[in-house]
Design a protein around this motif. Sequence first.
Motif, PDB file in Angstrom:
ATOM      1  N   ALA A   1       4.770  18.669  60.912  1.00  9.63           N
ATOM      2  CA  ALA A   1       5.495  17.404  60.923  1.00  9.63           C
ATOM      3  C   ALA A   1       4.668  16.332  60.230  1.00  9.63           C
ATOM      4  CB  ALA A   1       5.787  16.987  62.361  1.00  9.63           C
ATOM      5  N   LEU A   2       5.289  15.599  59.326  1.00  5.53           N
ATOM      6  CA  LEU A   2       4.694  14.393  58.753  1.00  5.53           C
ATOM      7  C   LEU A   2       5.198  13.219  59.575  1.00  5.53           C
ATOM      8  CD1 LEU A   2       4.998  14.718  54.862  1.00  5.53           C
ATOM      9  CD2 LEU A   2       2.982  15.074  56.273  1.00  5.53           C
ATOM     10  N   CYS A   3       4.296  12.550  60.261  1.00  9.68           N
ATOM     11  CA  CYS A   3       4.680  11.482  61.168  1.00  9.68           C
ATOM     12  C   CYS A   3       4.085  10.156  60.719  1.00  9.68           C
ATOM     13  CB  CYS A   3       4.192  11.790  62.586  1.00  9.68           C
ATOM     14  SG  CYS A   3       4.835  13.324  63.263  1.00  9.68           S
ATOM     15  N   GLY A   4       4.706   9.090  61.151  1.00  4.99           N
ATOM     16  CA  GLY A   4       4.200   7.763  60.838  1.00  4.99           C
ATOM     17  C   GLY A   4       5.327   6.755  60.824  1.00  4.99           C
ATOM     18  N   PRO A   5       4.997   5.491  60.984  1.00  2.00           N
ATOM     19  CA  PRO A   5       6.021   4.441  60.970  1.00  2.00           C
ATOM     20  C   PRO A   5       6.604   4.252  59.576  1.00  2.00           C
ATOM     21  CG  PRO A   5       3.833   3.471  61.006  1.00  2.00           C
ATOM     22  CD  PRO A   5       3.640   4.945  61.170  1.00  2.00           C
ATOM     23  N   SER A   6       7.660   3.471  59.493  1.00  2.00           N
ATOM     24  CA  SER A   6       8.249   3.137  58.198  1.00  2.00           C
ATOM     25  C   SER A   6       7.191   2.492  57.307  1.00  2.00           C
ATOM     26  CB  SER A   6       9.418   2.170  58.403  1.00  2.00           C
ATOM     27  OG  SER A   6       9.987   1.803  57.173  1.00  2.00           O
ATOM     28  N   GLY A   7       7.095   2.958  56.071  1.00  2.00           N
ATOM     29  CA  GLY A   7       6.103   2.423  55.149  1.00  2.00           C
ATOM     30  C   GLY A   7       4.754   3.094  55.219  1.00  2.00           C
ATOM     31  N   SER A   8       4.639   4.168  56.019  1.00  2.29           N
ATOM     32  CA  SER A   8       3.346   4.839  56.173  1.00  2.29           C
ATOM     33  C   SER A   8       3.021   5.760  55.005  1.00  2.29           C
ATOM     34  CB  SER A   8       3.326   5.648  57.473  1.00  2.29           C
ATOM     35  OG  SER A   8       4.310   6.664  57.448  1.00  2.29           O
ATOM     36  N   GLY A   9       4.043   6.155  54.236  1.00  8.22           N
ATOM     37  CA  GLY A   9       3.835   7.033  53.096  1.00  8.22           C
ATOM     38  C   GLY A   9       4.361   8.439  53.281  1.00  8.22           C
ATOM     39  N   LYS A  10       4.981   8.715  54.436  1.00 10.05           N
ATOM     40  CA  LYS A  10       5.408  10.090  54.694  1.00 10.05           C
ATOM     41  C   LYS A  10       6.525  10.542  53.747  1.00 10.05           C
ATOM     42  CE  LYS A  10       8.434   9.049  58.669  1.00 10.05           C
ATOM     43  NZ  LYS A  10       8.316   7.573  58.595  1.00 10.05           N
ATOM     44  N   SER A  11       7.494   9.669  53.465  1.00  5.48           N
ATOM     45  CA  SER A  11       8.571  10.048  52.538  1.00  5.48           C
ATOM     46  C   SER A  11       8.042  10.216  51.121  1.00  5.48           C
ATOM     47  CB  SER A  11       9.689   9.008  52.568  1.00  5.48           C
ATOM     48  OG  SER A  11      10.340   9.007  53.818  1.00  5.48           O
ATOM     49  N   THR A  12       7.078   9.377  50.750  1.00  5.55           N
ATOM     50  CA  THR A  12       6.471   9.500  49.419  1.00  5.55           C
ATOM     51  C   THR A  12       5.754  10.831  49.283  1.00  5.55           C
ATOM     52  OG1 THR A  12       6.164   7.106  49.259  1.00  5.55           O
ATOM     53  CG2 THR A  12       4.829   8.466  47.809  1.00  5.55           C
ATOM     54  N   LEU A  13       4.970  11.209  50.290  1.00 10.06           N
ATOM     55  CA  LEU A  13       4.269  12.489  50.244  1.00 10.06           C
ATOM     56  C   LEU A  13       5.259  13.641  50.243  1.00 10.06           C
ATOM     57  CD1 LEU A  13       1.673  14.113  50.242  1.00 10.06           C
ATOM     58  CD2 LEU A  13       1.574  13.888  52.733  1.00 10.06           C
ATOM     59  N   LEU A  14       6.314  13.534  51.022  1.00  5.24           N
ATOM     60  CA  LEU A  14       7.329  14.584  51.056  1.00  5.24           C
ATOM     61  C   LEU A  14       7.965  14.771  49.680  1.00  5.24           C
ATOM     62  CD1 LEU A  14       8.385  16.226  53.578  1.00  5.24           C
ATOM     63  CD2 LEU A  14      10.450  14.852  53.379  1.00  5.24           C
ATOM     64  N   ASN A  15       8.302  13.667  49.011  1.00  2.00           N
ATOM     65  CA  ASN A  15       8.911  13.748  47.680  1.00  2.00           C
ATOM     66  C   ASN A  15       7.962  14.362  46.659  1.00  2.00           C
ATOM     67  OD1 ASN A  15      11.346  12.627  48.480  1.00  2.00           O
ATOM     68  ND2 ASN A  15      10.737  10.539  47.978  1.00  2.00           N
ATOM     69  N   ILE A  16       6.676  14.066  46.788  1.00  2.00           N
ATOM     70  CA  ILE A  16       5.686  14.629  45.863  1.00  2.00           C
ATOM     71  C   ILE A  16       5.530  16.128  46.104  1.00  2.00           C
ATOM     72  CG2 ILE A  16       3.214  14.640  45.303  1.00  2.00           C
ATOM     73  CD1 ILE A  16       3.277  11.579  45.706  1.00  2.00           C
ATOM     74  N   LEU A  17       5.421  16.529  47.375  1.00  2.00           N
ATOM     75  CA  LEU A  17       5.295  17.952  47.686  1.00  2.00           C
ATOM     76  C   LEU A  17       6.542  18.719  47.270  1.00  2.00           C
ATOM     77  CD1 LEU A  17       3.619  17.839  51.240  1.00  2.00           C
ATOM     78  CD2 LEU A  17       2.518  18.226  49.019  1.00  2.00           C
ATOM     79  N   GLY A  18       7.703  18.057  47.291  1.00  2.00           N
ATOM     80  CA  GLY A  18       8.949  18.688  46.885  1.00  2.00           C
ATOM     81  C   GLY A  18       9.235  18.589  45.400  1.00  2.00           C
ATOM     82  N   LEU A  19       8.289  18.072  44.624  1.00  2.00           N
ATOM     83  CA  LEU A  19       8.439  17.919  43.172  1.00  2.00           C
ATOM     84  C   LEU A  19       9.638  17.046  42.802  1.00  2.00           C
ATOM     85  CD1 LEU A  19       7.489  21.423  41.702  1.00  2.00           C
ATOM     86  CD2 LEU A  19       6.462  19.228  41.089  1.00  2.00           C
ATOM     87  N   LEU A  20      10.010  16.139  43.712  1.00  2.00           N
ATOM     88  CA  LEU A  20      11.047  15.165  43.405  1.00  2.00           C
ATOM     89  C   LEU A  20      10.447  13.918  42.776  1.00  2.00           C
ATOM     90  CD1 LEU A  20      13.102  15.501  46.708  1.00  2.00           C
ATOM     91  CD2 LEU A  20      13.603  16.552  44.488  1.00  2.00           C
ATOM     92  N   ASP A  21       9.140  13.746  42.932  1.00  2.00           N
ATOM     93  CA  ASP A  21       8.390  12.647  42.334  1.00  2.00           C
ATOM     94  C   ASP A  21       7.142  13.249  41.704  1.00  2.00           C
ATOM     95  OD1 ASP A  21       6.898  10.430  41.638  1.00  2.00           O
ATOM     96  OD2 ASP A  21       7.134   9.416  43.566  1.00  2.00           O
ATOM     97  N   MET A  22       7.033  13.154  40.382  1.00  2.00           N
ATOM     98  CA  MET A  22       5.895  13.747  39.674  1.00  2.00           C
ATOM     99  C   MET A  22       4.925  12.693  39.154  1.00  2.00           C
ATOM    100  SD  MET A  22       7.971  16.760  37.663  1.00  2.00           S
ATOM    101  CE  MET A  22       6.470  17.366  36.858  1.00  2.00           C
ATOM    102  N   ASP A  23       5.168  11.449  39.509  1.00  2.00           N
ATOM    103  CA  ASP A  23       4.306  10.354  39.062  1.00  2.00           C
ATOM    104  C   ASP A  23       3.275  10.042  40.152  1.00  2.00           C
ATOM    105  OD1 ASP A  23       3.184   8.201  37.772  1.00  2.00           O
ATOM    106  OD2 ASP A  23       4.783   6.804  38.313  1.00  2.00           O
ATOM    107  N   TYR A  24       2.200  10.831  40.185  1.00  2.00           N
ATOM    108  CA  TYR A  24       1.169  10.674  41.209  1.00  2.00           C
ATOM    109  C   TYR A  24      -0.177  11.114  40.643  1.00  2.00           C
ATOM    110  CZ  TYR A  24       1.637  15.754  41.689  1.00  2.00           C
ATOM    111  OH  TYR A  24       1.682  17.104  41.432  1.00  2.00           O
ATOM    112  N   GLN A  25      -1.229  10.777  41.363  1.00  2.00           N
ATOM    113  CA  GLN A  25      -2.559  11.247  41.001  1.00  2.00           C
ATOM    114  C   GLN A  25      -3.013  12.261  42.047  1.00  2.00           C
ATOM    115  OE1 GLN A  25      -2.387   7.489  41.533  1.00  2.00           O
ATOM    116  NE2 GLN A  25      -1.270   7.703  39.602  1.00  2.00           N
ATOM    117  N   GLY A  26      -3.782  13.255  41.601  1.00  2.00           N
ATOM    118  CA  GLY A  26      -4.273  14.283  42.499  1.00  2.00           C
ATOM    119  C   GLY A  26      -3.759  15.656  42.100  1.00  2.00           C
ATOM    120  N   GLU A  27      -4.098  16.655  42.884  1.00  2.00           N
ATOM    121  CA  GLU A  27      -3.747  18.036  42.566  1.00  2.00           C
ATOM    122  C   GLU A  27      -3.028  18.691  43.738  1.00  2.00           C
ATOM    123  OE1 GLU A  27      -4.218  19.280  39.600  1.00  2.00           O
ATOM    124  OE2 GLU A  27      -5.321  17.520  38.865  1.00  2.00           O
TER     125      GLU A  27
END
Length: 227
Positions: A35-61
Amino acid sequence: MIQFNQISKQYQMGQQQVAALNQVSGEIKQGEMVALCGPSGSGKSTLLNILGLLDMDYQGEISLSGKAYPKDPKQAALLRRTQLGFVFQKFNLVPVMTAWENVAYPLMLNGCSVKEQKMMASELLEQVGLAEFKDHRPDNLSGGQQQRVAIARALVHKPQLVIADEPTASLDSRTAGIVIDLMKNLGHQMGTTFVVATHDSRMALHCDRSIDLVDGRINEEAIKWAS
């Protein structure tokens, strides 16, 4: 199974850059439900989108089963279609399709024969307890039944990773518990990893473990407390 290292993401807000994620790292094992947990604005949806390749504009591997995530959009689309599955808060079923047709849809996109589609979709509907509803359209199913169809659709092509964004938010607490346990059990059985974003701490308790995010960083205090 999936590793992400030093993931950062910024958004432009007017003249300022706002950090949605700040050097987030972690590892999730095959068949684990996290589970990715956290309040609104914590970054969980952003991380989910990156892991799901729905957002490819990020830094890291990021790597999946030892293979680095592609940077090319066409290769990313192929990986999403063949190795990833998605479960959404609002179900996102095609309203004019029956339950069977919705589940079979990813197989059709991947070029499977009609025989394979029928066999594999019927098997998944059986596993989620909806074999007798295979000819029902979404508007003739309850919210919990629709989400079970969505889970079957996400798993039918045997993906390595399923991304679930607030999958129980539209359900009552009893149905939500049933749905999250179903995902966990199927993931363990099939060896499919689930990453679930949720704001509901009760649902997080059904998962194997949780990753808590605060202001775009992993909450290390929560990890220490949990251990």
